[in-house]
Enzyme design. Structure first.
Site, PDB file in Angstrom:
ATOM      1  N   ASP A  14       0.816  -1.225   0.000  1.00  0.00           N
ATOM      2  CA  ASP A  14       0.000   0.000   0.000  1.00  0.00           C
ATOM      3  C   ASP A  14       0.851   1.277   0.000  1.00  0.00           C
ATOM      4  O   ASP A  14       0.354   2.366  -0.284  1.00  0.00           O
ATOM      5  CB  ASP A  14      -0.937   0.022   1.212  1.00  0.00           C
ATOM      6  N   ARG A  25     -16.862  -4.884 -17.532  1.00  0.00           N
ATOM      7  CA  ARG A  25     -16.337  -6.111 -16.925  1.00  0.00           C
ATOM      8  C   ARG A  25     -15.389  -5.703 -15.802  1.00  0.00           C
ATOM      9  O   ARG A  25     -14.727  -4.660 -15.895  1.00  0.00           O
ATOM     10  CB  ARG A  25     -15.561  -6.952 -17.952  1.00  0.00           C
ATOM     11  N   MET A  77      -5.466  -3.397  -4.867  1.00  0.00           N
ATOM     12  CA  MET A  77      -5.427  -3.292  -3.405  1.00  0.00           C
ATOM     13  C   MET A  77      -5.115  -1.863  -2.971  1.00  0.00           C
ATOM     14  O   MET A  77      -4.697  -1.035  -3.781  1.00  0.00           O
ATOM     15  CB  MET A  77      -4.429  -4.283  -2.823  1.00  0.00           C
ATOM     16  N   HIS A 117      -4.614 -10.727  -4.341  1.00  0.00           N
ATOM     17  CA  HIS A 117      -3.300 -11.073  -3.795  1.00  0.00           C
ATOM     18  C   HIS A 117      -2.231 -11.335  -4.857  1.00  0.00           C
ATOM     19  O   HIS A 117      -1.065 -11.544  -4.493  1.00  0.00           O
ATOM     20  CB  HIS A 117      -3.438 -12.270  -2.848  1.00  0.00           C
TER      21      HIS A 117
END
Ligand code: F6P
Length: 350
Positions: free
Chosen positions: A142, A268, A184, A274
């Site tokens: 992150d 889509r 993420m 992960h």
């Protein structure tokens, strides 16, 4: 104080480049200072078990393969706060003293903890309670650990997300579809905005900038009018909240449903998940990991503790852990990356 034996552990979600840190710590500690290095298994949880779970790390453990490997050879955990540990009977217990006893049993003189802001905060608390000599190394895909330009693992994640956009663009164009890529970033949008710019996204949504669905529809209209294309790439960070603040699915699927309905676009969604954490670390993650590992060991040798190694202006430095824990580093809404996105005409949802 004389140092004879140090520990190293990885804590929190894994990422690519952790093994480069472990390798650098081992090499520097043994070759330069002649210390023993104990790798503690599964973060602080290895210190809860009796006997404590660890592996002695030696130079023959690092003959070439480990540097290139994703994940962590030590194992990691991102749950089970030792100060509020979930027990099997459903109760919660403060097990911090057991961890401290485990540390004492191993006879460690110092500890290098590789973690994100949450893990580093917990480990610092343990260090204060147990009188440990602690040095932190920032890692998280992150990239939101404060006071460092880069955390280990982040650049590999950006690579994975950019490659995903490279793969989505041709299929978006072939089918005239809006492809939504959810990446993420639990609280912050560093992966989304960096990969989005690098991968030619038309829309990038990050938690730091509230979005409005009408702006996205207007952007799709504009692309149709000005460029004559009916396909588009949208990147969204998983931490973005939906406009009605309620979502049963992930934000990617939510946007897919709303854009199909409102803009009449065929959409889509791809959720990278992960895949951003695993895989072979990029050269820069291996470099940052190596620099951080060496510097962390040198800090211990210099008797400088309660600090975190960091990257700043092309240099490896160290900063007080006290200044790092308890807050994080969001994407700067006025910073160069956001200005670049706006300068390219990318819609940021506002
Ligand atoms: O903090 C790193 C991170 O990968 C976040 O981006 C993500 O939200 C979270 O960890 C996922 O955690 P878990 O592996 O427990 O699903």
């Amino acid at each position: 104080m004389a140092i004879n034996r140090i520990g190293v552990l990885t804590s929190g979600g894994d990422c690519a480049g952790l093994n480069a840190v472990i390798r650098a710590v081992t090499k520097r500690a043994i070759a330069e200072y002649g210390w023993e290095v104990y790798g503690i298994n599964d973060g602080s949880h290895g210190l809860l078990d009796r006997p404590p779970r660890y592996q002695e790390l030696t130079l023959p453990d690092f003959t070439g393969t480990v540097l290139r490997m994703g994940g962590t050879i030590l194992g990691s955990v991102n749950s089970g706060d030792p100060f509020d540990f979930p027990m099997s009977d459903g109760s919660r217990q403060d097990r911090s003293q057991e961890i401290i006893n485990g540390y004492d049993q191993l006879g460690l003189d110092a500890l290098i903890a590789i973690g994100g802001d949450g893990s580093l905060a917990i480990l610092r608390k343990l260090a204060q309670q147990g009188g440990w000599n602690l040095v932190g190394v920032p890692k998280t895909i992150d990239n939101d650990v404060d006071l460092t330009e880069n955390a280990v693992g982040y650049l590999t994640a950006v690579d994975v997300a950019t490659e995903a956009l490279d793969r989505l663009q041709p299929t978006a164009a072939s089918h005239n579809r809006v492809m939504i890529l959810e990446v993420m970033g639990r609280d912050h949008g560093h992966i989304a905005i960096n990969a989005g710019i690098a991968g030619g996204a038309d829309v990038i949504l990050i938690p730091e900038i509230p979005y409005d669905l009408d702006s996205l529809c207007a952007k799709l209209d504009d692309i149709r009018r000005s460029e004559g294309r009916t396909f588009a790439l949208v990147v969204v960070a998983e931490g973005v909240k939906p406009d009605n603040d309620y979502v049963e699915t992930g934000i990617g699927q939510y946007l897919c449903d709303r854009l199909s309905e409102k803009a009449g676009a065929e959409c889509r969604v791809t959720v990278l998940g992960h895949t951003q954490r695993g895989g072979v670390p990029t050269p820069r993650d291996r470099l940052f990991g190596s620099a951080f590992g060496v510097h962390a060991v040198d800090l211990i040798a210099a008797g400088k503790f309660d600090r975190m190694v960091a990257w700043s202006s092309r240099d490896c430095i160290d900063v007080p852990l006290a200044d790092v824990v308890g807050h994080s580093q969001p994407v700067d809404p006025n910073g160069a990356v956001v200005r670049t996105a706006r300068g390219l005409g990318i819609c940021l949802g506002d």
